[in-house]
Motif scaffolding. Structure first.
Motif, PDB file in Angstrom:
ATOM      1  N   LYS A 191     -63.724  55.778 -80.380  1.00 16.90           N
ATOM      2  CA  LYS A 191     -62.208  56.061 -80.338  1.00 16.90           C
ATOM      3  C   LYS A 191     -61.524  55.030 -79.680  1.00 16.90           C
ATOM      4  CE  LYS A 191     -62.532  60.281 -81.913  1.00 16.90           C
ATOM      5  NZ  LYS A 191     -61.819  60.936 -83.155  1.00 16.90           N
ATOM      6  N   GLY A 192     -62.266  54.220 -78.913  1.00 21.51           N
ATOM      7  CA  GLY A 192     -61.683  52.975 -78.248  1.00 21.51           C
ATOM      8  C   GLY A 192     -62.692  52.090 -78.064  1.00 21.51           C
ATOM      9  N   LEU A 193     -62.408  50.560 -78.284  1.00 23.97           N
ATOM     10  CA  LEU A 193     -63.170  49.429 -78.240  1.00 23.97           C
ATOM     11  C   LEU A 193     -62.444  48.405 -77.525  1.00 23.97           C
ATOM     12  CD1 LEU A 193     -65.954  48.269 -78.937  1.00 23.97           C
ATOM     13  CD2 LEU A 193     -64.777  47.783 -81.237  1.00 23.97           C
ATOM     14  N   TRP A 194     -62.940  47.731 -76.488  1.00 30.06           N
ATOM     15  CA  TRP A 194     -62.384  46.700 -75.884  1.00 30.06           C
ATOM     16  C   TRP A 194     -63.319  45.483 -75.868  1.00 30.06           C
ATOM     17  CZ3 TRP A 194     -62.331  51.896 -74.532  1.00 30.06           C
ATOM     18  CH2 TRP A 194     -61.369  52.406 -74.581  1.00 30.06           C
ATOM     19  N   VAL A 195     -63.201  44.330 -76.603  1.00 35.57           N
ATOM     20  CA  VAL A 195     -64.469  43.371 -76.735  1.00 35.57           C
ATOM     21  C   VAL A 195     -63.727  42.146 -75.816  1.00 35.57           C
ATOM     22  CG1 VAL A 195     -65.569  42.130 -78.079  1.00 35.57           C
ATOM     23  CG2 VAL A 195     -65.274  44.155 -78.750  1.00 35.57           C
ATOM     24  N   GLU A 196     -64.302  41.541 -74.971  1.00 34.95           N
ATOM     25  CA  GLU A 196     -63.756  40.313 -74.394  1.00 34.95           C
ATOM     26  C   GLU A 196     -63.938  39.253 -75.043  1.00 34.95           C
ATOM     27  OE1 GLU A 196     -62.246  40.761 -71.661  1.00 34.95           O
ATOM     28  OE2 GLU A 196     -63.188  42.604 -70.473  1.00 34.95           O
ATOM     29  N   ALA A 197     -62.771  38.179 -74.976  1.00 30.98           N
ATOM     30  CA  ALA A 197     -62.992  37.091 -75.416  1.00 30.98           C
ATOM     31  C   ALA A 197     -64.235  36.284 -74.564  1.00 30.98           C
ATOM     32  CB  ALA A 197     -61.550  36.395 -75.336  1.00 30.98           C
ATOM     33  N   PRO A 198     -64.684  35.350 -75.158  1.00 32.90           N
ATOM     34  CA  PRO A 198     -65.685  34.595 -74.675  1.00 32.90           C
ATOM     35  C   PRO A 198     -65.183  34.103 -73.029  1.00 32.90           C
ATOM     36  CG  PRO A 198     -65.741  33.794 -76.665  1.00 32.90           C
ATOM     37  CD  PRO A 198     -64.396  34.701 -76.712  1.00 32.90           C
ATOM     38  N   GLY A 199     -66.055  34.284 -72.110  1.00 31.36           N
ATOM     39  CA  GLY A 199     -65.974  33.967 -70.549  1.00 31.36           C
ATOM     40  C   GLY A 199     -64.858  34.660 -69.802  1.00 31.36           C
ATOM     41  N   GLU A 200     -64.307  35.839 -70.554  1.00 27.31           N
ATOM     42  CA  GLU A 200     -63.281  36.591 -70.014  1.00 27.31           C
ATOM     43  C   GLU A 200     -63.905  37.778 -69.572  1.00 27.31           C
ATOM     44  OE1 GLU A 200     -59.591  37.228 -72.008  1.00 27.31           O
ATOM     45  OE2 GLU A 200     -59.187  35.188 -72.240  1.00 27.31           O
ATOM     46  N   TYR A 201     -63.285  38.549 -68.478  1.00 28.16           N
ATOM     47  CA  TYR A 201     -63.258  39.728 -68.078  1.00 28.16           C
ATOM     48  C   TYR A 201     -62.179  40.540 -67.587  1.00 28.16           C
ATOM     49  CZ  TYR A 201     -64.465  43.503 -64.774  1.00 28.16           C
ATOM     50  OH  TYR A 201     -64.602  44.654 -64.238  1.00 28.16           O
ATOM     51  N   ARG A 202     -61.574  41.067 -68.631  1.00 29.45           N
ATOM     52  CA  ARG A 202     -60.296  41.761 -68.419  1.00 29.45           C
ATOM     53  C   ARG A 202     -60.318  43.481 -69.070  1.00 29.45           C
ATOM     54  NH1 ARG A 202     -56.026  40.627 -71.098  1.00 29.45           N
ATOM     55  NH2 ARG A 202     -57.293  39.533 -72.823  1.00 29.45           N
ATOM     56  N   VAL A 203     -60.441  43.380 -70.350  1.00 32.80           N
ATOM     57  CA  VAL A 203     -60.242  44.669 -70.960  1.00 32.80           C
ATOM     58  C   VAL A 203     -61.432  45.433 -71.161  1.00 32.80           C
ATOM     59  CG1 VAL A 203     -58.723  43.359 -72.688  1.00 32.80           C
ATOM     60  CG2 VAL A 203     -60.963  43.612 -73.300  1.00 32.80           C
ATOM     61  N   SER A 204     -62.689  45.074 -70.702  1.00 30.62           N
ATOM     62  CA  SER A 204     -63.663  45.900 -70.550  1.00 30.62           C
ATOM     63  C   SER A 204     -63.776  46.343 -69.110  1.00 30.62           C
ATOM     64  CB  SER A 204     -64.958  45.125 -71.103  1.00 30.62           C
ATOM     65  OG  SER A 204     -65.332  44.203 -70.226  1.00 30.62           O
ATOM     66  N   SER A 205     -62.988  46.264 -68.266  1.00 30.15           N
ATOM     67  CA  SER A 205     -63.178  46.788 -66.850  1.00 30.15           C
ATOM     68  C   SER A 205     -63.016  48.285 -66.848  1.00 30.15           C
ATOM     69  CB  SER A 205     -62.040  46.121 -66.067  1.00 30.15           C
ATOM     70  OG  SER A 205     -60.845  46.396 -66.309  1.00 30.15           O
ATOM     71  N   ALA A 206     -63.505  48.808 -65.780  1.00 39.58           N
ATOM     72  CA  ALA A 206     -63.236  50.341 -65.795  1.00 39.58           C
ATOM     73  C   ALA A 206     -61.816  50.847 -65.653  1.00 39.58           C
ATOM     74  CB  ALA A 206     -64.128  50.813 -64.434  1.00 39.58           C
ATOM     75  N   GLU A 207     -61.245  49.889 -64.624  1.00 39.99           N
ATOM     76  CA  GLU A 207     -59.641  49.919 -64.552  1.00 39.99           C
ATOM     77  C   GLU A 207     -58.661  50.017 -65.967  1.00 39.99           C
ATOM     78  OE1 GLU A 207     -61.554  48.261 -61.069  1.00 39.99           O
ATOM     79  OE2 GLU A 207     -61.634  47.809 -63.304  1.00 39.99           O
ATOM     80  N   HIS A 208     -59.025  48.983 -66.613  1.00 39.41           N
ATOM     81  CA  HIS A 208     -58.593  49.038 -67.963  1.00 39.41           C
ATOM     82  C   HIS A 208     -58.865  50.036 -69.080  1.00 39.41           C
ATOM     83  CE1 HIS A 208     -56.288  46.898 -71.262  1.00 39.41           C
ATOM     84  NE2 HIS A 208     -57.307  47.402 -72.107  1.00 39.41           N
ATOM     85  N   VAL A 209     -59.992  50.352 -69.214  1.00 40.85           N
ATOM     86  CA  VAL A 209     -60.658  51.605 -69.881  1.00 40.85           C
ATOM     87  C   VAL A 209     -59.862  52.900 -69.453  1.00 40.85           C
ATOM     88  CG1 VAL A 209     -62.476  52.599 -70.812  1.00 40.85           C
ATOM     89  CG2 VAL A 209     -62.744  50.302 -70.548  1.00 40.85           C
ATOM     90  N   LEU A 210     -60.009  52.987 -68.175  1.00 43.09           N
ATOM     91  CA  LEU A 210     -59.391  54.417 -67.782  1.00 43.09           C
ATOM     92  C   LEU A 210     -57.868  54.488 -68.041  1.00 43.09           C
ATOM     93  CD1 LEU A 210     -60.743  55.083 -64.145  1.00 43.09           C
ATOM     94  CD2 LEU A 210     -60.666  56.573 -66.084  1.00 43.09           C
ATOM     95  N   ALA A 211     -57.060  53.307 -67.930  1.00 38.64           N
ATOM     96  CA  ALA A 211     -55.797  53.480 -68.430  1.00 38.64           C
ATOM     97  C   ALA A 211     -55.599  53.821 -69.996  1.00 38.64           C
ATOM     98  CB  ALA A 211     -55.084  52.153 -68.006  1.00 38.64           C
ATOM     99  N   GLN A 212     -56.463  53.272 -70.594  1.00 38.00           N
ATOM    100  CA  GLN A 212     -56.309  53.572 -72.125  1.00 38.00           C
ATOM    101  C   GLN A 212     -56.859  54.972 -72.754  1.00 38.00           C
ATOM    102  OE1 GLN A 212     -54.947  50.672 -73.672  1.00 38.00           O
ATOM    103  NE2 GLN A 212     -55.040  50.191 -71.636  1.00 38.00           N
ATOM    104  N   LEU A 213     -57.641  55.608 -71.888  1.00 38.34           N
ATOM    105  CA  LEU A 213     -58.000  56.865 -72.326  1.00 38.34           C
ATOM    106  C   LEU A 213     -57.159  57.942 -71.889  1.00 38.34           C
ATOM    107  CD1 LEU A 213     -61.715  56.653 -71.154  1.00 38.34           C
ATOM    108  CD2 LEU A 213     -60.863  56.170 -73.101  1.00 38.34           C
ATOM    109  N   PRO A 214     -57.095  58.979 -73.000  1.00 38.89           N
ATOM    110  CA  PRO A 214     -56.386  60.003 -72.674  1.00 38.89           C
ATOM    111  C   PRO A 214     -56.548  60.838 -71.382  1.00 38.89           C
ATOM    112  CG  PRO A 214     -57.774  60.606 -74.382  1.00 38.89           C
ATOM    113  CD  PRO A 214     -58.120  59.195 -73.837  1.00 38.89           C
ATOM    114  N   ALA A 215     -55.485  61.267 -70.306  1.00 38.70           N
ATOM    115  CA  ALA A 215     -55.709  61.879 -69.119  1.00 38.70           C
ATOM    116  C   ALA A 215     -56.461  63.058 -69.587  1.00 38.70           C
ATOM    117  CB  ALA A 215     -54.392  62.078 -68.631  1.00 38.70           C
TER     118      ALA A 215
END
Length: 161
Positions: free
Chosen positions: A137-161
């Motif tokens: 239902k959701g997929l967040w893949v980081e670009a090489p060397g990055e850490y942004r979209v797969s963080s818990a904070e980002h994932v929580l913000a994307q999920l239904p409440a």
């Protein structure tokens, strides 16, 4: 081709260790009949994985649980390394640590990367995946060397409440 939103989780077998020893778990058992966020790191004990990625999910485990979402962390390491990493970082029992030792599941997802230049061989890309009953239902893949979209904070913000 990499897994996409709407796809069924491919079948593979992972390993984990608990108080009674080493166990195998197949992905239908892991994913079916539940909501699960699987986050994957390139390697246990590596800097970003240990200092930022895993701690973000430890810090927000209660928020996921409050939404009825289980958590699992995977790496292309063996189950003993995953257990030692969990012990070293005081990972709570509600975050299941999974070993994809031969990268079979990682390859089935199409999310492998070649880390041979770092002496690590085939590893998983850094990602987070949200599935309901085995469907992505959701997929967040980081670009090489990055850490942004797969963080818990980002994932929580994307999920239904």
């Amino acid at each position: 081709m990499a897994i996409q939103i709407g796809d069924r989780i491919p079948e593979a077998v992972l390993q984990f260790i608990d108080a009674s020893g080493v166990h195998k778990i197949d992905t239908p058992t892991l994913f079916d009949h539940r909501k699960l966020v699987l986050f994957s790191v390139p390697g246990a004990f590596t800097p970003t994985c240990s200092e930022r990625h895993l701690p973000s999910f430890i810090a927000h485990a209660d928020a996921f649980r409050a939404r009825g979402i289980s958590l699992a962390c995977m790496a292309v390491n063996d189950a003993f390394v995953m257990q030692a990493w969990g012990n070293a970082y005081h990972v709570p029992a509600e975050i299941q640590l999974l070993a994809d030792g031969n990268a079979d599941f990682t390859r089935a997802l199409g999310l492998e990367m070649d880390a041979s230049g770092y002496g690590m061989g085939v590893r998983s890309k850094r990602f987070a995946l949200y599935a309901e009953n085995g469907i992505v239902k959701g997929l967040w893949v980081e670009a090489p060397g990055e850490y942004r979209v797969s963080s818990a904070e980002h994932v929580l913000a994307q999920l239904p409440a």
